[in-house]
Design a protein around this motif. Structure first.
Motif, short mmCIF file in Angstrom:
data_model
loop_
_atom_site.label_atom_id
_atom_site.label_comp_id
_atom_site.label_asym_id
_atom_site.label_seq_id
_atom_site.Cartn_x
_atom_site.Cartn_y
_atom_site.Cartn_z
N LYS A 85 13.80 69.85 16.11
CA LYS A 85 15.17 69.71 16.61
C LYS A 85 15.13 68.85 17.88
CE LYS A 85 15.43 74.18 16.83
NZ LYS A 85 15.93 75.56 17.09
N PRO A 86 15.03 67.53 17.72
CA PRO A 86 14.88 66.65 18.88
C PRO A 86 16.05 66.78 19.86
CG PRO A 86 14.45 65.47 16.84
CD PRO A 86 15.03 66.78 16.45
N ALA A 87 15.75 66.66 21.13
CA ALA A 87 16.78 66.63 22.14
C ALA A 87 17.55 65.31 22.07
CB ALA A 87 16.15 66.79 23.52
N LEU A 88 18.73 65.29 22.67
CA LEU A 88 19.57 64.10 22.69
C LEU A 88 19.59 63.50 24.09
CD1 LEU A 88 22.67 65.40 20.69
CD2 LEU A 88 20.64 64.21 19.80
N HIS A 89 19.58 62.18 24.16
CA HIS A 89 19.75 61.47 25.42
C HIS A 89 20.32 60.10 25.11
CE1 HIS A 89 17.97 59.15 29.04
NE2 HIS A 89 19.15 59.66 29.36
N HIS A 90 21.52 59.83 25.61
CA HIS A 90 22.05 58.49 25.46
C HIS A 90 22.91 58.14 26.67
CE1 HIS A 90 25.28 60.88 23.39
NE2 HIS A 90 26.05 60.09 24.13
N MET A 91 23.05 56.85 26.90
CA MET A 91 23.80 56.37 28.05
C MET A 91 25.30 56.39 27.75
SD MET A 91 21.41 55.87 30.18
CE MET A 91 22.38 55.12 31.50
N THR A 92 26.08 56.80 28.73
CA THR A 92 27.53 56.82 28.59
C THR A 92 28.21 55.83 29.52
OG1 THR A 92 27.71 58.63 30.20
CG2 THR A 92 27.52 59.23 27.86
N ASP A 93 27.48 55.27 30.46
CA ASP A 93 28.05 54.29 31.39
C ASP A 93 26.93 53.36 31.83
OD1 ASP A 93 29.24 52.84 33.44
OD2 ASP A 93 30.33 54.57 34.24
N LEU A 94 27.09 52.07 31.57
CA LEU A 94 26.06 51.09 31.90
C LEU A 94 26.45 50.22 33.10
CD1 LEU A 94 24.96 49.99 28.32
CD2 LEU A 94 23.79 51.55 29.90
N GLY A 95 27.37 50.72 33.90
CA GLY A 95 27.71 50.01 35.12
C GLY A 95 28.45 48.72 34.91
N ASP A 96 29.20 48.60 33.78
CA ASP A 96 29.84 47.34 33.47
C ASP A 96 31.31 47.29 33.91
OD1 ASP A 96 30.71 49.22 31.70
OD2 ASP A 96 30.14 48.13 29.89
N VAL A 97 31.72 48.21 34.75
CA VAL A 97 33.07 48.17 35.31
C VAL A 97 33.06 47.26 36.53
CG1 VAL A 97 34.94 49.51 36.33
CG2 VAL A 97 33.57 50.48 34.45
N GLU A 98 33.90 46.25 36.52
CA GLU A 98 33.85 45.25 37.58
C GLU A 98 34.39 45.76 38.91
OE1 GLU A 98 35.73 41.71 36.29
OE2 GLU A 98 34.35 41.37 34.62
N ALA A 99 35.42 46.59 38.89
CA ALA A 99 36.01 47.06 40.15
C ALA A 99 36.52 48.48 39.93
CB ALA A 99 37.14 46.14 40.58
N PRO A 100 36.59 49.30 40.92
CA PRO A 100 36.08 49.03 42.27
C PRO A 100 34.59 49.31 42.37
CG PRO A 100 37.06 51.21 42.20
CD PRO A 100 37.25 50.62 40.83
N PRO A 102 31.30 51.22 44.04
CA PRO A 102 30.09 50.71 43.39
C PRO A 102 30.15 50.95 41.88
CG PRO A 102 29.67 52.90 44.24
CD PRO A 102 31.08 52.56 44.64
N SER A 103 29.30 50.27 41.14
CA SER A 103 29.18 50.54 39.71
C SER A 103 28.32 51.77 39.50
CB SER A 103 28.58 49.32 38.99
OG SER A 103 27.29 49.05 39.51
N THR A 104 28.41 52.37 38.34
CA THR A 104 27.66 53.60 38.07
C THR A 104 26.94 53.51 36.75
OG1 THR A 104 29.55 54.65 36.96
CG2 THR A 104 29.34 55.00 39.35
N HIS A 105 25.93 54.33 36.62
CA HIS A 105 25.18 54.47 35.37
C HIS A 105 25.12 55.96 35.05
CE1 HIS A 105 23.86 50.73 37.30
NE2 HIS A 105 23.84 50.25 36.05
N LYS A 106 25.54 56.33 33.87
CA LYS A 106 25.62 57.73 33.49
C LYS A 106 25.00 57.95 32.13
CE LYS A 106 30.08 58.12 35.88
NZ LYS A 106 31.53 58.43 35.70
N ASP A 107 24.53 59.18 31.92
CA ASP A 107 23.96 59.49 30.62
C ASP A 107 24.33 60.90 30.20
OD1 ASP A 107 22.38 60.67 32.55
OD2 ASP A 107 20.48 59.99 31.74
#
Length: 322
Positions: A85-100, A102-107
């Motif tokens: 039963k493998p765990a899950l991990h995926h990105m939900t935010d790759l920092g591609d929002v231009e404004a405002p 700072p940009s963020t990275h989320k998973d």
């Protein structure tokens, strides 16, 4: 200090299989012998009630070098024989929002963690025997689709206590115990003597079988069918010593099970009879090296499960501090 191979050969425990076989009648008698129902308050913290401020201070006294050793496996997202039963991990935010700025990275992470691939803590609601949880609660009355109303991980809180590493491969002068090798009460006594450590009241006992090293060197196998771990005859000794937590680099049970009709007898005895949470799937290789270097096999152990109301356990990253 860690014993030499010659010393280990002179004190090596006998027997390499999962036996002796235990009948259901013998197992039920053992369950009654180690049962602590009605002893603790609050009941759904079980033997964690043993651990007082004095135990925490004793654990803190084990810290001498300040060496910190994490004990969790990496978050395992790859399917395999030991990770059905493998765990899950995926990105939900790759920092591609231009404004405002700072940009963020989320998973996102998630896991069906009660298996062989994730380091986790078993709470008291996780295991029932003959339909009953620890303290005699009827499982179907207190556990439903909303979670558990007794014995949930959220009632345990965090644990800080003295940890003891039972490094049986180090005593035997080998890299690992072969899957299916049972660890008996007499083995515990041999390891204590060889490593000059004594299990005491409120301790957390961690068994290193070398499971992680064997998997790295020889490849994965199905630990549900074959794994090194405790035989049920070890539990009365551990109960007599008054330990508060049991764990290992497997899931504490030897497999195949030596008990007729009971797949996980150590789980049943520890959790349902004794009220003792279990730590499964630890990585004890770095701790083995650190304790051998330090020449001592006790340390401060910190276990902080997630606060999940109604949860049957939690992924954890326990930390040993020497």
């Amino acid at each position: 200090m860690s014993p030499s191979s010659a010393d280990a050969a002179n004190t090596a425990p006998t027997g390499v299989g999962n036996g002796p076989a235990v009948s259901r009648r013998e197992f039920d008698a053992l369950f009654e012998a180690v049962r602590t129902w009605g002893r603790w308050s609050p009941a759904d913290r079980g033997v964690w009630n043993r651990v007082t401020a004095d135990h925490v201070r004793r654990a803190a006294a084990c810290v001498r070098t300040g060496t910190v050793v994490p004990l969790a496996l990496p978050w395992n997202t790859r399917p395999g024989p030991g990770n059905r039963k493998p765990a899950l991990h995926h990105m939900t935010d790759l920092g591609d929002v231009e404004a405002p700025e700072p940009s963020t990275h989320k998973d996102f992470i998630a896991a069906d963690y009660h298996g062989k691939g994730i380091t986790h803590l078993d709470a008291l609601c996780h295991i029932a025997y003959r339909g009953q949880l620890y303290d005699g609660r009827t499982a179907h009355e207190v556990v439903d689709a909303a979670g558990a109303r007794f014995g949930a991980v959220s009632t345990l809180g965090s644990l800080v206590t003295r940890g003891v590493l039972l490094d049986l491969p180090a005593v035997l002068g080998i890299h690992w115990l072969e899957p299916g090798r049972a660890v008996h009460a007499k083995d515990i006594v041999v390891v204590e003597k060889a490593l000059d450590v004594t299990i005491g009241d409120g301790d957390a006992v961690l068994l290193r079988s070398g499971h992680v090293r064997r998997r790295e060197e020889l490849g994965a196998w199905d630990p549900d069918t074959a794994s090194a771990g405790f035989h049920v005859d070890a539990l009365p000794l551990l109960a007599e010593r008054g330990i508060a937590l049991l764990g290992g680099d497997g899931d504490s049970d030897v497999r195949p099970s030596p008990v007729d009709g009971v797949h996980s007898p150590v789980h049943a005895l520890a959790v349902a009879a004794m009220g003792m949470p279990l730590l499964d799937n630890l990585d004890l290789e770095a701790l083995s090296a650190a304790t051998a270097t330090a020449g001592r096999y006790d340390f401060m152990l910190v276990v902080a499960p997630l606060n999940v109301p109604g949860g049957t356990g939690s992924p954890v990253n326990p930390v040993a501090v020497l």
